[in-house]
Design a protein around this motif. Structure first.
Motif, PDB file in Angstrom:
ATOM      1  N   ARG A   1     -29.535  -6.262  -4.220  1.00 43.45           N
ATOM      2  CA  ARG A   1     -28.919  -6.966  -5.343  1.00 43.45           C
ATOM      3  C   ARG A   1     -28.529  -5.940  -6.207  1.00 43.45           C
ATOM      4  O   ARG A   1     -28.531  -4.643  -6.295  1.00 43.45           O
ATOM      5  CB  ARG A   1     -30.457  -7.354  -6.103  1.00 43.45           C
ATOM      6  N   GLY A   2     -27.423  -6.327  -7.069  1.00 45.26           N
ATOM      7  CA  GLY A   2     -26.554  -5.364  -7.966  1.00 45.26           C
ATOM      8  C   GLY A   2     -25.599  -4.475  -7.238  1.00 45.26           C
ATOM      9  O   GLY A   2     -25.186  -3.686  -8.149  1.00 45.26           O
ATOM     10  N   GLU A   3     -25.367  -4.870  -6.102  1.00 50.58           N
ATOM     11  CA  GLU A   3     -24.358  -4.093  -5.419  1.00 50.58           C
ATOM     12  C   GLU A   3     -23.277  -4.712  -4.783  1.00 50.58           C
ATOM     13  O   GLU A   3     -23.314  -5.753  -4.318  1.00 50.58           O
ATOM     14  CB  GLU A   3     -25.065  -2.937  -4.407  1.00 50.58           C
ATOM     15  N   VAL A   4     -22.004  -3.981  -4.396  1.00 45.95           N
ATOM     16  CA  VAL A   4     -21.022  -4.425  -3.813  1.00 45.95           C
ATOM     17  C   VAL A   4     -20.857  -3.558  -2.642  1.00 45.95           C
ATOM     18  O   VAL A   4     -20.771  -2.215  -2.650  1.00 45.95           O
ATOM     19  CB  VAL A   4     -19.723  -4.153  -4.607  1.00 45.95           C
ATOM     20  N   LEU A   5     -20.864  -4.253  -1.437  1.00 44.81           N
ATOM     21  CA  LEU A   5     -20.788  -3.766  -0.056  1.00 44.81           C
ATOM     22  C   LEU A   5     -19.313  -4.176   0.361  1.00 44.81           C
ATOM     23  O   LEU A   5     -19.377  -5.343   0.564  1.00 44.81           O
ATOM     24  CB  LEU A   5     -21.927  -4.282   0.589  1.00 44.81           C
ATOM     25  N   ALA A   6     -18.417  -3.085   0.704  1.00 46.71           N
ATOM     26  CA  ALA A   6     -17.259  -3.449   1.366  1.00 46.71           C
ATOM     27  C   ALA A   6     -17.137  -3.146   2.791  1.00 46.71           C
ATOM     28  O   ALA A   6     -17.585  -2.362   3.062  1.00 46.71           O
ATOM     29  CB  ALA A   6     -16.136  -2.808   0.631  1.00 46.71           C
ATOM     30  N   ILE A   7     -16.728  -4.353   3.514  1.00 47.14           N
ATOM     31  CA  ILE A   7     -16.568  -4.367   4.974  1.00 47.14           C
ATOM     32  C   ILE A   7     -15.109  -4.122   5.296  1.00 47.14           C
ATOM     33  O   ILE A   7     -14.366  -4.901   5.004  1.00 47.14           O
ATOM     34  CB  ILE A   7     -16.983  -5.484   5.698  1.00 47.14           C
ATOM     35  N   VAL A   8     -14.910  -3.039   5.952  1.00 48.55           N
ATOM     36  CA  VAL A   8     -13.210  -2.664   6.043  1.00 48.55           C
ATOM     37  C   VAL A   8     -12.916  -2.370   7.592  1.00 48.55           C
ATOM     38  O   VAL A   8     -13.978  -2.093   8.238  1.00 48.55           O
ATOM     39  CB  VAL A   8     -12.764  -1.388   5.274  1.00 48.55           C
ATOM     40  N   GLY A   9     -11.872  -2.389   7.987  1.00 45.04           N
ATOM     41  CA  GLY A   9     -11.144  -2.240   9.201  1.00 45.04           C
ATOM     42  C   GLY A   9     -10.199  -2.919   9.481  1.00 45.04           C
ATOM     43  O   GLY A   9      -9.618  -3.842   8.784  1.00 45.04           O
TER      44      GLY A   9
END
Length: 272
Positions: free
Chosen positions: A36-44
């Motif tokens: 909660r309260g976070e941004v998780l980026a998935i890159v590749g």
């Protein structure tokens, strides 16, 4: 891979995910937590499994092995209507079969909250209008969706997802087709929403600089496997990026913001 809790409360957890399509394995042992309260980026790079991972996290695709939990319960044991009120997904491509207006499409985000044969209330309309305003869409509210540009359409579907009032947002390339002004605006808004509403945002991105600037944590995928998972400075290193993207990469710092600055580098020129 050992998973560290993203925050005191992580509504979405995935453990040892393996998934793919008939005869084509895509994900290989992926684990994560969205706090909660976070941004998780998935890159590749293309083909690394980013979109497949979002499908599994959203429940539209079952893993062949591993599990996804929402609020401590198996995702696939939960009622779909219940999940629709709590998890919003925006795909890369969104098609509309009929000639709806922007407001009508954004109001569709309220559908999981309405009972059978119930029409939208004043509050539903207010929520939709607030989402339109947040994404600079109020002047387009009565335009038909097919009249809009690709970037405008993207913002419409982001607004519809926000209108669901979810706890988790799964965004597949949310800034595709957007100009620089709206890229900055979209990420700024999602950072604000994550903090103010305790929203967990999981977004796949091609733009490594945007991921570095706006994400709390980053997952780096290559061929369906996790090669890095943690804070931007821990994951977006020259060594890891060179391995994943198979090209020379320069990683420095933006002199204005202090965020990481990531650029392609030819040969050893970046070494000075």
């Amino acid at each position: 891979m050992t998973i560290r809790a993203a925050s005191d409360s992580s509504p979405l957890r995935a453990r040892d995910l393996h998934a793919g399509y008939t005869g084509v394995p895509v994900l290989h042992g992926v684990s994560l937590e969205a706090g909660r309260g976070e941004v998780l980026a998935i890159v590749g790079p293309n083909g690394s499994g980013k979109s497949t991972l979002l499908k599994v996290l959203g429940g539209t695709m079952r893993p062949s092995r591993g599990s996804v939990e929402f609020e401590g319960r198996d995702l696939h044991s939960l009622d779909r209507r219940y999940l629709a009120r709590r998890i919003a997904t925006v795909a890369q491509e969104n098609t509309v079969a009929f000639r709806f207006t922007v407001l009508e499409i954004v109001l569709m985000g309220r559908a999981p909250h309405l009972g059978a044969f119930r029409f939208e209330s004043r509050r539903d309309l207010e929520i939709a209008q607030a989402a339109l305003e947040r994404f600079d869409l109020l002047p387009l509210a009565h335009r038909h969706i097919e009249e809009l540009s690709g970037g405008e359409r993207k913002r419409v579907f982001l607004a519809r997802a926000l209108t669901q009032e979810p706890q988790v947002m799964l965004l597949d390339e949310p800034t595709a087709f957007l100009d620089l002004k709206h890229v900055v605006g979209i990420f700024t808004r999602f950072r604000e929403l994550a903090v103010s509403r305790g929203l967990a945002v999981v977004a796949t991105l091609h733009d490594l600089n945007a991921a570095a600037a706006y994400a709390d944590r980053i997952m780096l995928l290559k061929e369906g496997a996790v090669l890095g998972y943690g804070k931007p400075a821990e994951v977006l290193t020259e060594e890891k990026l060179r391995l994943v993207y198979e090209t020379e990469i320069y990683v420095g710092k933006n002199p204005i913001t202090g965020a990481l600055a990531i650029l392609p580098a030819s040969g050893s020129a970046h070494r000075g």
